[in-house]
Design a protein around this motif. Sequence first.
Motif, PDB file in Angstrom:
ATOM      1  N   LYS A 197      31.392  39.136   6.273  1.00  0.00           N
ATOM      2  CA  LYS A 197      30.473  39.869   5.704  1.00  0.00           C
ATOM      3  C   LYS A 197      31.018  41.385   5.666  1.00  0.00           C
ATOM      4  O   LYS A 197      30.792  42.068   4.690  1.00  0.00           O
ATOM      5  CB  LYS A 197      29.029  40.170   6.615  1.00  0.00           C
ATOM      6  N   GLN A 198      31.716  41.788   6.573  1.00  0.00           N
ATOM      7  CA  GLN A 198      32.334  43.248   6.485  1.00  0.00           C
ATOM      8  C   GLN A 198      33.631  43.295   5.730  1.00  0.00           C
ATOM      9  O   GLN A 198      34.376  44.165   5.798  1.00  0.00           O
ATOM     10  CB  GLN A 198      32.577  43.851   7.909  1.00  0.00           C
ATOM     11  N   ALA A 199      33.834  42.374   4.881  1.00  0.00           N
ATOM     12  CA  ALA A 199      35.032  42.275   4.256  1.00  0.00           C
ATOM     13  C   ALA A 199      35.279  43.498   3.190  1.00  0.00           C
ATOM     14  O   ALA A 199      34.093  43.630   2.545  1.00  0.00           O
ATOM     15  CB  ALA A 199      35.298  40.988   3.608  1.00  0.00           C
ATOM     16  N   LYS A 200      36.386  44.028   2.953  1.00  0.00           N
ATOM     17  CA  LYS A 200      36.535  45.204   1.953  1.00  0.00           C
ATOM     18  C   LYS A 200      36.896  44.618   0.886  1.00  0.00           C
ATOM     19  O   LYS A 200      37.594  43.619   0.514  1.00  0.00           O
ATOM     20  CB  LYS A 200      37.679  45.837   2.645  1.00  0.00           C
ATOM     21  N   TYR A 287      41.615  45.163   9.334  1.00  0.00           N
ATOM     22  CA  TYR A 287      41.891  44.384  10.580  1.00  0.00           C
ATOM     23  C   TYR A 287      42.476  45.373  11.553  1.00  0.00           C
ATOM     24  O   TYR A 287      42.314  45.458  12.590  1.00  0.00           O
ATOM     25  CB  TYR A 287      42.564  43.128  10.480  1.00  0.00           C
ATOM     26  N   ALA A 288      43.731  45.805  10.947  1.00  0.00           N
ATOM     27  CA  ALA A 288      44.543  46.864  11.659  1.00  0.00           C
ATOM     28  C   ALA A 288      43.740  48.024  12.299  1.00  0.00           C
ATOM     29  O   ALA A 288      44.303  48.616  13.252  1.00  0.00           O
ATOM     30  CB  ALA A 288      45.718  46.985  10.870  1.00  0.00           C
ATOM     31  N   ALA A 289      42.978  48.562  11.297  1.00  0.00           N
ATOM     32  CA  ALA A 289      42.182  49.816  11.660  1.00  0.00           C
ATOM     33  C   ALA A 289      41.481  49.544  12.727  1.00  0.00           C
ATOM     34  O   ALA A 289      41.195  50.422  13.728  1.00  0.00           O
ATOM     35  CB  ALA A 289      41.808  50.447  10.678  1.00  0.00           C
ATOM     36  N   GLN A 290      40.742  48.510  12.590  1.00  0.00           N
ATOM     37  CA  GLN A 290      39.914  48.159  13.736  1.00  0.00           C
ATOM     38  C   GLN A 290      40.437  47.998  15.104  1.00  0.00           C
ATOM     39  O   GLN A 290      39.671  48.405  16.150  1.00  0.00           O
ATOM     40  CB  GLN A 290      38.867  47.033  13.309  1.00  0.00           C
ATOM     41  N   HIS A 291      41.596  47.158  15.080  1.00  0.00           N
ATOM     42  CA  HIS A 291      42.237  46.680  16.319  1.00  0.00           C
ATOM     43  C   HIS A 291      42.787  48.236  17.047  1.00  0.00           C
ATOM     44  O   HIS A 291      42.713  48.455  18.091  1.00  0.00           O
ATOM     45  CB  HIS A 291      43.344  45.823  15.909  1.00  0.00           C
ATOM     46  N   GLU A 292      43.190  49.113  16.078  1.00  0.00           N
ATOM     47  CA  GLU A 292      43.713  50.543  16.579  1.00  0.00           C
ATOM     48  C   GLU A 292      42.670  51.047  17.290  1.00  0.00           C
ATOM     49  O   GLU A 292      42.841  51.811  18.182  1.00  0.00           O
ATOM     50  CB  GLU A 292      44.349  51.170  15.398  1.00  0.00           C
TER      51      GLU A 292
END
Length: 300
Positions: A197-200, A287-292
């Motif tokens: 649902k949160q896909a960009k 994904y990378a930004a959320q993981h960071e």
Amino acid sequence: SWLRVCRSKIDLKDSFNVYDRIATTLGLGISLSMMLLSGDPHTAVNACIFAVLVALLHCWKQRRWDLAPRSAGILAVAIAITLALTIVQWLPAWRWSAHSNRANAASAMPDPSQISSDQRIALEATQTFELSQQLIYDFSLPPWHLASCVWPTIAGHYTPEHSRWSDALAAEGRMWIPSLYLGIMPFLIFAAAIFRKQAKERWLIWLAIFAFLASLGNYSIIWLIREMLGGLGLNDAASSLARNERFSVYGLLTFIPGYDGFRFPAKWTVWFSAAVALFAAFNLESYAAQHERSSAPRSW
């Protein structure tokens, strides 16, 4: 090579200032011009259709249809720039196209009830016209080629020895591109992000679907029903169906004035690959930004 520049200028959003609009208009006009001058007007027209779809999707997503006139104005000025820069090429080609067999065949079609021996030339022109209509869909993409997105040689090899087992299929058409290979990871990211649902940039999903359906050409729902009826032995029912291109996305595109002069529906695979790759890239970055952020040390 100009497709990347064109794609970067197609995304018409409401955050542009006047300088961004000028840069977008010039960039789009120049990239379309280079496509025409390199001898690929089909891709240039597809880019304009793609730009219209992107603008409509943004207006629908933001519920701001007042942005449509501005986007239309940017595209209109870009097309005007393209026509001005390439007039030395498209004007002579347009004039000569009026003398082609495909252009004259439709007007030369005789009345079947009044066919006589002296109308043989007209009949040949009619056959030429019907053949040209079939050739429009000559390089349609068979739907089973979608599997080559993750396995490039699933249907076999062309070289050094021809071992394409898909050529044994009666419905296999002429090859335009040997593979749609995107890489396993981009395709898996694309598939996973569809259900997130949160896909960009979800609008790229719809553009990828549209481009893939357009690349199918005359592999339409009518073609599928015809194949099923033929497999059941109902050949009379299969032959009574409408032509395969009816109700297909590419068949609908041919209603655009002049678009039926193009061939190669498989050229839409370029936009399909671009939409899938961009959607995967945007969401991988997310994904990378959320993981960071989740792994960053907390300050007390």
